[in-house]
Scaffold this motif. Sequence first.
Motif, mmCIF file in Angstrom:
data_model
loop_
_atom_site.group_PDB
_atom_site.id
_atom_site.type_symbol
_atom_site.label_atom_id
_atom_site.label_comp_id
_atom_site.label_asym_id
_atom_site.label_seq_id
_atom_site.Cartn_x
_atom_site.Cartn_y
_atom_site.Cartn_z
ATOM 1 N N MET A 315 0.833 -1.196 0.000
ATOM 2 C CA MET A 315 0.000 0.000 0.000
ATOM 3 C C MET A 315 0.873 1.253 0.000
ATOM 4 S SD MET A 315 -3.005 1.026 2.710
ATOM 5 C CE MET A 315 -3.737 -0.605 2.514
ATOM 6 N N GLN A 316 1.938 1.213 0.799
ATOM 7 C CA GLN A 316 2.851 2.352 0.855
ATOM 8 C C GLN A 316 3.588 2.525 -0.468
ATOM 9 O OE1 GLN A 316 3.052 4.465 3.256
ATOM 10 N NE2 GLN A 316 4.828 5.655 2.656
ATOM 11 N N MET A 317 4.018 1.397 -1.071
ATOM 12 C CA MET A 317 4.783 1.479 -2.316
ATOM 13 C C MET A 317 3.913 1.893 -3.502
ATOM 14 S SD MET A 317 7.750 1.164 -1.334
ATOM 15 C CE MET A 317 8.456 1.348 -2.958
ATOM 16 N N ASN A 318 2.618 1.652 -3.422
ATOM 17 C CA ASN A 318 1.722 2.172 -4.465
ATOM 18 C C ASN A 318 1.762 3.700 -4.479
ATOM 19 O OD1 ASN A 318 0.906 -0.361 -5.319
ATOM 20 N ND2 ASN A 318 -0.850 -0.428 -3.928
ATOM 21 N N LEU A 319 1.773 4.298 -3.284
ATOM 22 C CA LEU A 319 1.860 5.760 -3.196
ATOM 23 C C LEU A 319 3.205 6.255 -3.720
ATOM 24 C CD1 LEU A 319 0.321 6.285 0.378
ATOM 25 C CD2 LEU A 319 -0.804 6.620 -1.830
ATOM 26 N N PHE A 324 6.602 8.921 -7.806
ATOM 27 C CA PHE A 324 7.818 8.870 -8.621
ATOM 28 C C PHE A 324 7.496 8.971 -10.112
ATOM 29 C CE2 PHE A 324 11.881 7.561 -6.406
ATOM 30 C CZ PHE A 324 11.482 8.035 -5.162
ATOM 31 N N ARG A 325 6.347 8.451 -10.526
ATOM 32 C CA ARG A 325 5.962 8.583 -11.937
ATOM 33 C C ARG A 325 5.766 10.050 -12.307
ATOM 34 N NH1 ARG A 325 1.620 3.793 -11.927
ATOM 35 N NH2 ARG A 325 2.997 2.044 -12.405
ATOM 36 N N LYS A 326 5.261 10.817 -11.366
ATOM 37 C CA LYS A 326 5.065 12.240 -11.627
ATOM 38 C C LYS A 326 6.389 12.996 -11.612
ATOM 39 C CE LYS A 326 0.472 12.234 -9.450
ATOM 40 N NZ LYS A 326 -0.320 12.734 -8.282
ATOM 41 N N VAL A 332 10.623 5.950 -13.978
ATOM 42 C CA VAL A 332 9.502 5.113 -13.547
ATOM 43 C C VAL A 332 8.386 5.274 -14.569
ATOM 44 C CG1 VAL A 332 7.890 4.577 -11.688
ATOM 45 C CG2 VAL A 332 10.177 5.441 -11.139
ATOM 46 N N GLY A 333 8.300 4.300 -15.481
ATOM 47 C CA GLY A 333 7.322 4.382 -16.551
ATOM 48 C C GLY A 333 5.944 3.917 -16.118
ATOM 49 N N PRO A 334 4.981 3.973 -17.033
ATOM 50 C CA PRO A 334 3.604 3.602 -16.687
ATOM 51 C C PRO A 334 3.431 2.126 -16.339
ATOM 52 C CG PRO A 334 3.820 4.052 -19.037
ATOM 53 C CD PRO A 334 5.093 4.500 -18.401
#
Length: 889
Positions: A315-319, A324-326, A332-334
Motif C-alpha cells: 500500500m505504501q509502495m503504491n503511493l 515517482f511517476r510524476k 519510472v514508466g507507466p
Amino acid sequence: MSLAKSLRAWFQRLAGFFGKRKRDAEFSTELESHVQLHIEENLRRGMTPEAARRDALLKLGGIEQTKENYRDRRGLPLLETALQDFRFALRTLRKSPGFTAVAVLTLALGIGANTAIFTVVYGVLFRPLPFPEADRIVELVEMNQGQSGEMDLTATQLQRLREFGQVFEHIAGWTDVGFNVAVGNAAEHVRGTPVSADYFQVLGVHPAIGREFLPEEDRGEGQRVAILSHALWKRRFGGELSAIGQKILLSGEAYSVIGVMPAGFDARGYSDINPGLPVDIWVPLALVAKTAGSGENIEVLARLKPGVNQPQLEMQMNLVTEQFRKEFPGDVGPKTHMSFLPYQLMLASDLRPFLLLLLGAIGFVLLIACANVANLLLARGGSRTREIATRMALGATRGRLTLQLLTESLIIALAGGGLGLAFAGAGLGSLVAMAPFDLPRLNDIHLDRWAFVFTFLISVLTGSLSGMAPAIGATKIDINEMLKATEGRATAGAGRAKLRQGLVIGEFALSLVLLTGAGLMIATFVKLIRTDPGFNPHGVLTMQFWLNGSKYRSTSEITTFYRAIEHQIGTLPGVEAVGIVSAGLPLERGGHSALRIAGPQQSEWRPCDYRESSSNYFRAMGIALHLGRGILETDTENSSQVVVVNEAFAQKYFSGRSPLGEHILLGGASREIVGVVADAKSYLDRPALPTAFLPATQASFEGSKMWENWFPRSIVVRTSVDPLGLSRTVRQAVDTVDPLVPTGAVRTMDEMMSRSLALRSFLMRLLGIFAGLAMVLASVGLYGVISFLVGRRTREIGVRMSLGARPSDVLRLILAEGLRLVITGVVVGIVAAFLLTRLLESMVYGVSPRDPLVFVLVSLVMIAVSLLACYVPARRASRVDPITALRYE
C-alpha cells in the motif's frame, strides 16, 4: 483435579513401562497366590485338584488374559507393540542379508543425493541471513509485467524515498566501487562500498572496533572517513587497535579510519563487477552521491518496522510509485511498479529456478528408488505368503500384520537415510567444487541440523511410500488357499504382479523425463560451445589493473603509460599483440552508456554498451574488422573524434545503410563512425548489444575515472605460447613500468569462456548424473520383474519347449514381455516430458524444449538399456531344461 489424576496415571504407565520385568514378576507372583487361594478353597469344597484349578482359572478369566489386561492398564501398550515390531523386523531382516543390503543401498543412493542437493539449495536460497531479524530486511526492486529486478536510484531519488518512511525503520543506499590502496612502495586494489549512515542499522551489524558514520559525515561534511573490513585491518595494520584514527590513502585521497567490522562480515558476497573480491572498505555515500555514475546507481536496502506486513508495504509502495511517476517519469514508466522484496530472496534470484529444478529432478530419482524397493518388498512378500497366512490363521489381524511389515520398510528406509547422510557428507565437497564460481553464499553450504531433519523426514516418507502397498497387498490373501498350496506354489497372485509391472513402467517414465532434461541441457551446452563469441579466445591472456589515485591525472599521461606497457610486454618471447581496454572485457558485464545520432533532427538518447580501447586491442582480442578501419595510433586528443561500433550497433541504429561517416554524440563529444567490428558477446546465450569503442587516447579523463570505479582496465595479450606461462612475466612488466599500479586477476579468455558456461555445465552434469542413476535403478527394477516373471512361468516355458519351442523363441518371448513394459513407460514418459520441459524454456539455448530429435534419442537409449536389463533373465529362461521345468514347484 481430573488433570492431576490424568498426569499421575500417565506417570504410573511410564514407570510401568520402564520397570516392566520387575512389575510383571511381582504381578505373576501375586496372581499365582490368588490362584492358589481359589484352588485351596475349591479343594475344601470337595473338588478334585484338576477341577479346582480349572474353576480357579475360570474365575480369574485366564492367567495370560489377566496379565495382558494388567499390562494395558499399567504400561504403554502402543510403545511396547512398536518395540516388539521393531525387534521382530530386525530379526527378520537379519535372516535376509542380501535383500536388506540391496534395499538399503538403493534408498541410500536416492536419499543421499536428495540430502546433498537439499543442502545446496537450503544454503543458497533458504538459510537465514546472519543478521538480526533478517526477515525484516528488504531490497528495492522494480516490477514489470510480473518480472522483478534490482532498481537503482539517484541520490535525489533516495532522499525522496526516505520521505515515505512510514513502514520503514531504516532506509539505506549503497553502491559498488573500487579503491587503490597504497602500501609502501606497492599498491593493491580493494572492493569498496559507499553507504549511507543507516546502512549498518538496516543490517543490524555494527563495527567490532570504533564507530559508525555520523549524520554530518553522511551529508558529506567534515573529513573523509572509512570503516575497514577485519581482513584489511589485519593485512594493512596488523590488527593493531591503534589503527583507529590513522590515515589511509584510497585512490590518492586520505581517509581517517574510524572503525573495523566484525570478522567475516560481507553483506553482499559475490560481485559481478569485481568477481572474487570481498568488500574491504565502507565510506560515506555522500562522497560519491554527486558524482556521475556512482550518484546515479544507488541500490536500496530497508528494515521494516516490527509488525509491518506485505499488504501494508505494498500500500505504501503504491503511493511511492505514483509520486515517482510524476516526479521522475524517465525512470519510472507507466508499466513499472516500485516494490520491496525480501533481501534473502534477491541475493540468489537469478539462480532460484536452476536450483529448484535440481531439487525437483533429484526428487524423481528418489521416487524411482522407492519404486525399486517397493518391488523388492512385493517379491519378498510373495515368498512369505504361507508365513503370513499361518499367522492370520492363528489370530493375527490384517492391520496388525500390515503395521509389522510397514515397520520393516521403515527400518530399511532409516538405515538407508543414515547411509545416505554419510554419502551426502562425503560427496558435498565435490558437489560444491562443481558449482559455478559465482554461486552466492558458498560458505553457507554445509550439513547442519536441518539436513539431519530433512534426511529423517524423507526417510520416514520413503519408508512409508515404498512399504505401504506391499504391506497391504501381503495381507490381502485367501488364507485357506495359501495354506493348501504347496511350499513352492504359495506365491503372489496376478494383482501383485501387475503392481510390480506398473512400478517398473513408472520408473522408466520418470527416468525418461530426467534423461530428456539432461539431453536438452547437453544440446544447449553443445550449442553454446559452438556459438561464435565474436572473438578468438585461444592464446589470449588478460590481466586487470587500476589507475585511479595514481600519478596519471590526464588522458595524455594515461596514453603514455599504455604505450609503455604495450612496448614492455610486446618485446616478450611469444607475444604477438598487446592491447588495453577499459569498462569491460567480452563475456562479462561492462559499461553501459547512452548516445544520440547526430543529424538535422537529432535523435533521442539511445542505449549502448561502452568501451575504451587502445589501437591494438581488436588484434589482440581477435575481433574481426568488417567495415572501415579500426582505432589507430594517430587517433589522438588533437585529431578528429572517432568511434568504432559493432555489427549489432550498425544493424539497430543504421539498418539498411552503412554507418561509416555518420556522427553520434557519445562521451561528451560528436564522433564520426570510422569502422564496424564483429559482435564480441558479453553473454554467450544472448545477442550482442550495440557497442561503441572509443579510442582510449580520446576518452575524457573524468569519464575514464568514473568507469574505473566499477570496472578494471585490462591488458590483453595474444601469444603463440601457453598464455598462463606468461602471467608472472606480464605482471613483472607492469611493475617495471610503475610498481605503484595495482594489478588484479590474471585469466585466459579460454578460462572466461568456461566460466561463462559454468552454470549450464553444472546443471548439465548434475542432470546427467541424476538421469544415469535413475536409468540404472529403473534397469535393476526391470531386471527384477523379468526375473520374477521367468520364475513364475518356468513350468509354462518347460511346456512350450516340450511342444517344440526353440530357445530363440523363448528368448524373444521374454524380451517382448520386457519391451512391452518399457515402451509403455517410454510413452508415458514422453507425455510427461512434453508437459514438464516447458519449465526449461528459460534455461535452454538454440534448442526447443520439445526438440523431437532429443525425444527420439533418449527414447532409443532407454529401449537399448532395457534390452540389456532383460537379456540376462531372458537368456536364462531360454536355457531351461524342460524336464526340470515340468517338475518345478
